[in-house]
Design an enzyme around this catalytic site. Structure first.
Site, PDB file in Angstrom:
ATOM      1  N   SER A  94       1.359   6.727   2.298  1.00 59.27           N
ATOM      2  CA  SER A  94       2.015   7.752   3.110  1.00 59.27           C
ATOM      3  C   SER A  94       3.223   8.356   2.416  1.00 59.27           C
ATOM      4  CB  SER A  94       2.463   7.161   4.453  1.00 59.27           C
ATOM      5  OG  SER A  94       1.349   6.802   5.236  1.00 59.27           O
TER       6      SER A  94
ATOM      7  N   GLN B  52       0.851  -1.189   0.000  1.00 61.99           N
ATOM      8  CA  GLN B  52       0.000   0.000   0.000  1.00 61.99           C
ATOM      9  C   GLN B  52       0.891   1.245   0.000  1.00 61.99           C
ATOM     10  OE1 GLN B  52      -3.316  -0.306   2.809  1.00 61.99           O
ATOM     11  NE2 GLN B  52      -2.969   1.805   3.371  1.00 61.99           N
TER      12      GLN B  52
ATOM     13  N   GLU C 292      -8.936  -1.353   5.790  1.00 64.47           N
ATOM     14  CA  GLU C 292      -7.815  -1.450   6.725  1.00 64.47           C
ATOM     15  C   GLU C 292      -8.272  -1.244   8.158  1.00 64.47           C
ATOM     16  OE1 GLU C 292      -3.305   0.337   7.315  1.00 64.47           O
ATOM     17  OE2 GLU C 292      -4.734   1.448   6.091  1.00 64.47           O
TER      18      GLU C 292
ATOM     19  N   GLU D  70      -5.057  11.001  15.849  1.00 66.35           N
ATOM     20  CA  GLU D  70      -5.720  12.285  15.678  1.00 66.35           C
ATOM     21  C   GLU D  70      -6.707  12.248  14.507  1.00 66.35           C
ATOM     22  OE1 GLU D  70      -2.525  11.828  16.023  1.00 66.35           O
ATOM     23  OE2 GLU D  70      -1.884  12.942  17.801  1.00 66.35           O
TER      24      GLU D  70
ATOM     25  N   SER E 193       4.828  -1.050   4.294  1.00 65.47           N
ATOM     26  CA  SER E 193       5.093  -2.381   4.839  1.00 65.47           C
ATOM     27  C   SER E 193       5.239  -3.393   3.714  1.00 65.47           C
ATOM     28  CB  SER E 193       3.952  -2.812   5.764  1.00 65.47           C
ATOM     29  OG  SER E 193       3.826  -1.935   6.860  1.00 65.47           O
TER      30      SER E 193
ATOM     31  N   SER F 132      -3.382   8.186  11.768  1.00 65.05           N
ATOM     32  CA  SER F 132      -2.993   8.457  13.150  1.00 65.05           C
ATOM     33  C   SER F 132      -4.200   8.545  14.074  1.00 65.05           C
ATOM     34  CB  SER F 132      -2.200   9.765  13.219  1.00 65.05           C
ATOM     35  OG  SER F 132      -3.055  10.857  12.972  1.00 65.05           O
TER      36      SER F 132
END
Length: 409
Positions: free
Chosen positions: A146, A143, A261, A383, A178, A381
């Site tokens: 980011s 994936q 996910e 947040e 990953s 995250s």
């Protein structure tokens, strides 16, 4: 015949198949002082050993898929069994009773996140080309979301995709990917139009990881492993047939993958288990100390809340509900459990956690403590998840934003 009876008969057959292919797991599932006492949250294996682990998991996925158990809830035309979600949930429960190979993140991402996304957004030719190999774990997919300046703010991605006829040229960087060094392809979100508000200027692609110009560099974690990678794209040329969904529709594609996910958060068995932590408390005298006992109680509360929420999400999935804000709740609860287990293990072990002096069940918890913080950012995250919960579940006003304009403004 009733639906319940049909499911019961199907489950009996599935259980028989599992019994013929795997050894049964003992009722206890854990025995103090026996086996490896490590609690890794992320794999800390040498490259060759991680490759073997991935292949073991992929081989088991192939066995399941060939027997009709590898993609139970996907429609038959997409390579699945076309069964209701409750069949998938039942099989997972049955499989947990046997000693199945562990599922590394790369295999889980391929089968549980990217393949269903392709089933939803892919053209017929793309489904024919990618779906069955992914569901069978012959084709492994990472994936590529980011970026260094766009961690959990996915809409801020800056990797550019510029069209040249029937091809696209990719230039930029991804990070924290990953399994990239073992993946065959990757689902990538790129900026294709910087002149429009950023959520609308993104497009999704499925990119071969061995394409000329792709540079994969493993990142060593503080816990020792190199599961994560940074990936550079240096004028990588891919055909338009590798585009997933419409041009400019990458935000919706990405949200779908992230929904899968977050729905899977808490299913992976990583780090220390509740049974392991409870026995640690008993053997270190933690239950006799009121302060440590309270820490154990907080850990159990976090563990039980995750179980209850997981059951709720699983039932919604079985009813055919699409991934939604409940996935964000589950992700937050999972992180809370990981953090609670870390804090309790530190309370129980003290300095014994910091130095390996050969005692079983002590230093092994350091892997959990070092690895657990990583899941505060994985999959979005804390947040970001709390914003989603506040806005979409509680109906709170959205946070003021100053960055909803074009990327080049």
């Amino acid at each position: 015949m009733s639906h319940a009876s049909t499911l019961e008969e199907w489950a009996s057959g599935a259980n028989g198949w599992l019994a013929g292919h795997l050894p049964a797991r003992s009722d206890e599932g854990f025995e103090w002082g026996i086996g490896d006492d490590g609690t890794p949250v992320f794999h800390n294996l040498p490259h060759a050993d991680e490759a073997k682990l991935i292949e073991r998991s992929a081989a088991w996925q192939r066995q399941k898929y060939d027997a009709g158990y590898g993609a139970l809830s996907l429609p038959e035309e997409h390579g699945g069994a076309g069964l209701p979600g409750e069949y998938e949930r039942t099989f997972a429960m049955l499989e947990s009773r046997y000693q199945a190979p562990p599922t590394p993140e790369l295999v889980g991402v391929t089968v549980g996140l990217i393949a269903p996304t392709i089933a939803r957004f892919g053209a017929d030719e793309q489904r024919s080309r990618w779906l069955a190999p992914m569901l069978r774990a012959d084709l492994l997919a990472c994936q590529l979301f980011s970026e260094p300046e766009a961690g959990s703010d996915l809409a801020n991605v800056r990797l550019r995709a510029v069209r040249e006829g029937d091809a696209w040229i990719l230039t930029g960087q991804k990070v924290w990917t990953s399994g990239a060094q073992f993946a065959h392809v990757g689902e990538l979100i790129a900026r294709t139009d910087p002149a429009v508000p950023k959520h609308r200027g993104m497009t999704a692609f499925v990119v071969p990881m061995d394409a000329p110009g792709v540079d994969i560099r493993p990142l060593r974690q503080m816990s020792g492993g190199t599961s994560f990678n940074e990936v550079f794209f240096n004028d990588v040329r891919i055909p338009d047939s590798d585009r997933l969904g419409d041009v400019g529709d990458g935000w919706r594609v990405a949200l779908t993958t992230l929904g899968f996910e977050r729905g899977h958060s808490g299913r992976r068995k990583v780090g220390g288990t509740w049974r392991y932590l409870w026995e640690l408390a008993e053997r270190t005298g933690g239950l006799e100390d009121p302060v440590k006992r309270q820490s154990v109680a907080r850990a159990y509360t976090a563990h039980r809340l995750l179980e209850l929420l997981g059951d709720r999400v699983a039932k919604a999935h079985a009813a055919g509900d699409a991934p939604g804000p409940a996935g964000s709740l589950r992700k937050v609860f999972w992180v809370d459990q990981l953090r609670a287990f870390s804090e309790t293990s530190q309370d129980l072990l003290g300095e014994r956690l910091a130095f390996d002096h050969g005692e079983w069940g002590a230093y092994g918890w350091s892997e959990h403590v070092l690895g657990a913080p990583g899941f505060r950012i994985a999959g979005g995250s804390d947040e970001i998840q709390r914003n989603i919960i506040g806005e979409r579940v509680l109906g709170l006003p959205a946070e003021p934003r100053t960055d909803k304009g074009p990327m080049n403004s």
